[in-house]
Each structure stands twice: as C-alpha cells, then as structure tokens.
Design an enzyme around this catalytic site. Structure first.
Site, PDB file in Angstrom:
ATOM      1  N   ASP A  60      -9.856 -52.351 -43.839  1.00  0.00           N
ATOM      2  CA  ASP A  60      -9.663 -50.923 -43.648  1.00  0.00           C
ATOM      3  C   ASP A  60      -8.337 -50.493 -44.270  1.00  0.00           C
ATOM      4  O   ASP A  60      -7.321 -51.185 -44.117  1.00  0.00           O
ATOM      5  CB  ASP A  60      -9.653 -50.642 -42.136  1.00  0.00           C
ATOM      6  CG  ASP A  60      -9.802 -49.178 -41.792  1.00  0.00           C
ATOM      7  OD1 ASP A  60      -9.253 -48.325 -42.525  1.00  0.00           O
ATOM      8  OD2 ASP A  60     -10.462 -48.880 -40.781  1.00  0.00           O
ATOM      9  N   ILE A  61      -8.331 -49.340 -44.953  1.00  0.00           N
ATOM     10  CA  ILE A  61      -7.076 -48.855 -45.539  1.00  0.00           C
ATOM     11  C   ILE A  61      -6.084 -48.421 -44.457  1.00  0.00           C
ATOM     12  O   ILE A  61      -4.906 -48.192 -44.769  1.00  0.00           O
ATOM     13  CB  ILE A  61      -7.310 -47.707 -46.532  1.00  0.00           C
ATOM     14  CG1 ILE A  61      -8.027 -46.525 -45.861  1.00  0.00           C
ATOM     15  CG2 ILE A  61      -8.095 -48.192 -47.747  1.00  0.00           C
ATOM     16  CD1 ILE A  61      -8.109 -45.285 -46.742  1.00  0.00           C
ATOM     17  N   ALA A  83     -12.049 -44.529 -50.843  1.00  0.00           N
ATOM     18  CA  ALA A  83     -12.271 -44.733 -49.407  1.00  0.00           C
ATOM     19  C   ALA A  83     -11.978 -43.463 -48.623  1.00  0.00           C
ATOM     20  O   ALA A  83     -10.871 -42.923 -48.672  1.00  0.00           O
ATOM     21  CB  ALA A  83     -11.402 -45.875 -48.894  1.00  0.00           C
ATOM     22  N   THR A 132     -12.494 -33.806 -53.385  1.00  0.00           N
ATOM     23  CA  THR A 132     -13.705 -33.002 -53.276  1.00  0.00           C
ATOM     24  C   THR A 132     -13.426 -31.538 -53.568  1.00  0.00           C
ATOM     25  O   THR A 132     -12.297 -31.056 -53.350  1.00  0.00           O
ATOM     26  CB  THR A 132     -14.302 -33.138 -51.856  1.00  0.00           C
ATOM     27  OG1 THR A 132     -15.362 -32.201 -51.694  1.00  0.00           O
ATOM     28  CG2 THR A 132     -13.248 -32.843 -50.798  1.00  0.00           C
ATOM     29  N   ASP A 133     -14.448 -30.823 -54.021  1.00  0.00           N
ATOM     30  CA  ASP A 133     -14.306 -29.382 -54.209  1.00  0.00           C
ATOM     31  C   ASP A 133     -14.223 -28.639 -52.877  1.00  0.00           C
ATOM     32  O   ASP A 133     -13.829 -27.466 -52.834  1.00  0.00           O
ATOM     33  CB  ASP A 133     -15.444 -28.822 -55.056  1.00  0.00           C
ATOM     34  CG  ASP A 133     -16.840 -29.101 -54.508  1.00  0.00           C
ATOM     35  OD1 ASP A 133     -16.960 -29.720 -53.433  1.00  0.00           O
ATOM     36  OD2 ASP A 133     -17.817 -28.705 -55.170  1.00  0.00           O
ATOM     37  N   GLU A 134     -14.544 -29.310 -51.779  1.00  0.00           N
ATOM     38  CA  GLU A 134     -14.534 -28.646 -50.480  1.00  0.00           C
ATOM     39  C   GLU A 134     -13.136 -28.245 -50.026  1.00  0.00           C
ATOM     40  O   GLU A 134     -12.983 -27.407 -49.133  1.00  0.00           O
ATOM     41  CB  GLU A 134     -15.218 -29.509 -49.417  1.00  0.00           C
ATOM     42  CG  GLU A 134     -16.694 -29.728 -49.696  1.00  0.00           C
ATOM     43  CD  GLU A 134     -17.454 -30.323 -48.525  1.00  0.00           C
ATOM     44  OE1 GLU A 134     -17.177 -29.935 -47.374  1.00  0.00           O
ATOM     45  OE2 GLU A 134     -18.323 -31.178 -48.762  1.00  0.00           O
ATOM     46  N   TYR A 158     -13.268 -32.436 -42.168  1.00  0.00           N
ATOM     47  CA  TYR A 158     -13.361 -33.285 -43.357  1.00  0.00           C
ATOM     48  C   TYR A 158     -12.554 -32.711 -44.509  1.00  0.00           C
ATOM     49  O   TYR A 158     -11.680 -33.385 -45.065  1.00  0.00           O
ATOM     50  CB  TYR A 158     -14.819 -33.456 -43.777  1.00  0.00           C
ATOM     51  CG  TYR A 158     -14.965 -33.921 -45.204  1.00  0.00           C
ATOM     52  CD1 TYR A 158     -14.404 -35.129 -45.634  1.00  0.00           C
ATOM     53  CD2 TYR A 158     -15.642 -33.148 -46.155  1.00  0.00           C
ATOM     54  CE1 TYR A 158     -14.518 -35.548 -46.956  1.00  0.00           C
ATOM     55  CE2 TYR A 158     -15.761 -33.565 -47.471  1.00  0.00           C
ATOM     56  CZ  TYR A 158     -15.194 -34.762 -47.862  1.00  0.00           C
ATOM     57  OH  TYR A 158     -15.294 -35.173 -49.165  1.00  0.00           O
ATOM     58  N   ALA A 160     -10.298 -30.437 -44.546  1.00  0.00           N
ATOM     59  CA  ALA A 160      -8.873 -30.313 -44.226  1.00  0.00           C
ATOM     60  C   ALA A 160      -8.153 -31.648 -44.392  1.00  0.00           C
ATOM     61  O   ALA A 160      -7.020 -31.709 -44.895  1.00  0.00           O
ATOM     62  CB  ALA A 160      -8.702 -29.791 -42.800  1.00  0.00           C
ATOM     63  N   LYS A 162      -9.072 -34.080 -46.400  1.00  0.00           N
ATOM     64  CA  LYS A 162      -8.991 -34.368 -47.838  1.00  0.00           C
ATOM     65  C   LYS A 162      -7.915 -33.518 -48.502  1.00  0.00           C
ATOM     66  O   LYS A 162      -7.194 -33.994 -49.394  1.00  0.00           O
ATOM     67  CB  LYS A 162     -10.350 -34.131 -48.503  1.00  0.00           C
ATOM     68  CG  LYS A 162     -11.409 -35.157 -48.148  1.00  0.00           C
ATOM     69  CD  LYS A 162     -11.040 -36.567 -48.588  1.00  0.00           C
ATOM     70  CE  LYS A 162     -11.110 -36.742 -50.088  1.00  0.00           C
ATOM     71  NZ  LYS A 162     -10.866 -38.167 -50.484  1.00  0.00           N
TER      72      LYS A 162
END
Length: 347
Positions: A60-61, A83, A132-134, A158, A160, A162
C-alpha cells in the site's frame, strides 16, 4: 534504460499501462506496487512477469516503510502514479479511504521522491501523477470544455481528494524543484476494468440477464477515452512533456450515459446472434430468450453530487505533444466488447 515504479499497476489503467510500456520500451525495468483492493488483480500482469521481467510488490502507498524500502532497493528514475481510490459511489459511502490513499499515499511518494532524487542530486527523474477531469467540477451543456487553466471545483469526496493530490504534486515542483507532470484524463474504458464501472457493468449484466441501472435521466455526459490511447498520451508526456506541466487527455468523444448503454445493448445483441456458442453460454441474456438487451434498462434515483457533464479540451496535447486518440469509439468499443466476451466465456 529507465527504472519505473508504477503504483496501482495491477488495476485497470495501471495494468494496461504496464502492457503498453513493456511492448514499446522493452529495455526498461518495471516495478509494480499495488494493494490489490477490489479493482486490482495480480493476474493482469502474470504474462509480463515472465516475458518482460516485471517485478510485482503487494503493498500500500500508505505504508511509508514499505515505500522507503522500495526506493532503497531500486534505482527508480520514474514514478508513474496510478494508485488511487477512484469509485465515486464508494467515496460517498466511505470517504476515509479516499483521503488516506489519494492524499496521504501521494504525499508519501512525493516525500520519498524528494529524498532519493533531489536530496541525492539525481537530476534525471520524473514523477508523473495520473489524475482525473473530475477535479474541475461539472459543465452545463453549452459550457466550454475543461482546459488546464480551468479552476478546480470538485464535487465529491473522490474528486476533492484527487484535487488535493494534484496540488501536492504542483507544490513539490514549485517549492522543492521536483520534476513532475500531471495528466487529467476523461473517462477511460477498455480491457481489465472492474465491473463496478459503467461499461463493464452493463456488459456483465446483459450477459447474465440482470437489470441495467441508469442514474437519473441518463443524460449525464462523459468524454470517453480508450485506455491504450491514455497510455500512449502518458508515454508522450514522459518523453516530450515539459517539467511541471499539466496535460488534459481526452478521447474527443462525448456520450450521454443512456446512449452508451443503448449502443452496448445493440452491439452485444448482434454479437450474440452472430455466434451460436455465445447464445448457449449466455442463456440468461435477453437475446437468448427472444428479447432485447434494452429491455433490461431501468432508471434509478440519481446519486448524490452527480456531475452533469465532463468534457476535455485537448488542444494543449495536440499542440505540444502531437497527441490524438488512435482509436475511434467504434474501434475501441469493439475491442472492449471482444475482450469481455472472451473473458466471460472462460468462466
């Protein structure tokens, strides 16, 4: 020869990237770190461990000690960071994992990259962050597409998380001088994607005669990018992209969710009718019972914070990298359906 640490390399985009990189850069060493959560599958890399000498590490990172040991063991000069916790619905029901992995885990990698590259005078290095574009929020039907200068406006835990990781990567470049790049991509599709995502979910449910749930009115629009085209774009960014820059990677292919589902319904019906063994294997599918896959479509309550439209302005990638998607949606979706049908037949 490069030595790459690929985080999340047993997941959907990460595993496709490893296959792409091994094919196009066979001289390079790839070390994959993956926690093997629900979306990660070590078997996606099994052929590369034999043919390309890929090394897989289960971990895990968020485990700083493990990351530290990996950086001590291997002379990494590139980190390609996939990841992440990435399923929006899961971020609504359980946001803690998204904060831990996407923010804390990314920061662990950045700290160790700084320690082992900058503090030791390694000038030739690159930390590439896959985002992501989100992070840009939501668009109305007539709004211009997201560009690299669009202000961040994340609407889910999610996106937020990123956005926070994007900012950390930028900060390590501007504050410490770490060589970085970031790609913000649109919705990927293709082989090896977990069936919680729209396209593989629809394929799975059609083959098993299960309902096809569509959020709201189904007119939420996404730009769809074939996963190998995304890998190709990352390759161009690593080879030609400027240090510290952000590149928006899109498929130039906007579809409403409902229209995507209807298209896949029609394509699977045709494929099953054309192959009698498929009709026998997938006897629960509507077409095997004299119906149509579209009969399975059902509309369900919209999810919280559901962004209406995402669209990518790819002009920077065109101008600086000469990047253009190599797959049309027609060719990409055909390859995707063929892969999932072949996998389903094995079960």
């Amino acid at each position: 020869m490069k030595t790459l640490l690929v985080t999340g390399g047993a997941g959907f985009i990460g595993s496709n990237f490893c296959h792409y990189w091994a094919k196009h850069h066979p001289e390079d060493k790839i070390v994959v770190l993956d926690a093997l959560t629900y979306a990660g599958h070590e078997e996606y890399l099994s052929d590369l461990k034999d043919s390309a000498g890929l090394e897989f590490v289960h971990g895990d990172i968020c485990d700083y000690s493990l990351l530290e040991a990996l950086f001590e063991k291997h002379p990494f000069d590139h980190v390609v960071h996939f990841a992440a916790e990435s399923h929006v619905d899961r971020s609504i029901s359980g946001p803690d994992a998204f904060i831990e992995t996407n923010i804390i885990g990314t920061h662990n990698l950045l700290k160790l990259a700084k320690l082992h590259w900058l503090d030791k005078g390694v000038s030739e290095h690159r930390f590439h962050h896959v985002s992501t574009d989100e992070v840009y929020g939501s668009l109305e039907a007539d709004d211009p597409a997201f560009s690299e200068s669009t202000a961040f406006a994340p609407n889910s835990p999610y996106s937020a998380s990123k956005a926070a990781s994007d900012h950390l990567v930028r900060a390590y470049h501007h504050t410490f001088g770490l060589n970085v790049s970031t790609s913000n991509c649109s919705n990927n599709y293709g082989p090896r994607q977990d069936k919680e995502k729209l396209i593989p979910l629809i394929i799975h449910n059609i083959l098993h005669g299960e309902a096809l749930p569509i959020y709201g009115d189904g007119m939420n629009i996404r730009d769809w990018l074939y996963v190998d085209d995304h890998c190709y774009a990352i390759d161009l960014i690593l080879q030609q992209g400027l240090n510290g820059e952000v590149y928006n990677v899109g498929g130039e292919n906007e579809w409403a969710n409902l229209h995507i589902v209807e298209l896949i319904c029609d394509l699977i019906d045709k494929k099953l009718l054309a192959e009698p063994t498929y009709l026998t294997k997938f006897s629960e599918s509507p077409i095997a019972k004299g119906g149509k896959a579209k009969d399975l479509i059902s509309f369900v309550k919209d999810r919280a914070g559901h962004d209406r439209r995402y669209a990518i302005d790819p002009s920077k990638c065109h101008a600086e990298l000469n990047y253009h998607p190599r797959e049309t949606f027609e060719t990409g979706i055909a390859k995707t359906l063929d892969w999932y049908l072949a996998e389903a037949v094995k079960v």
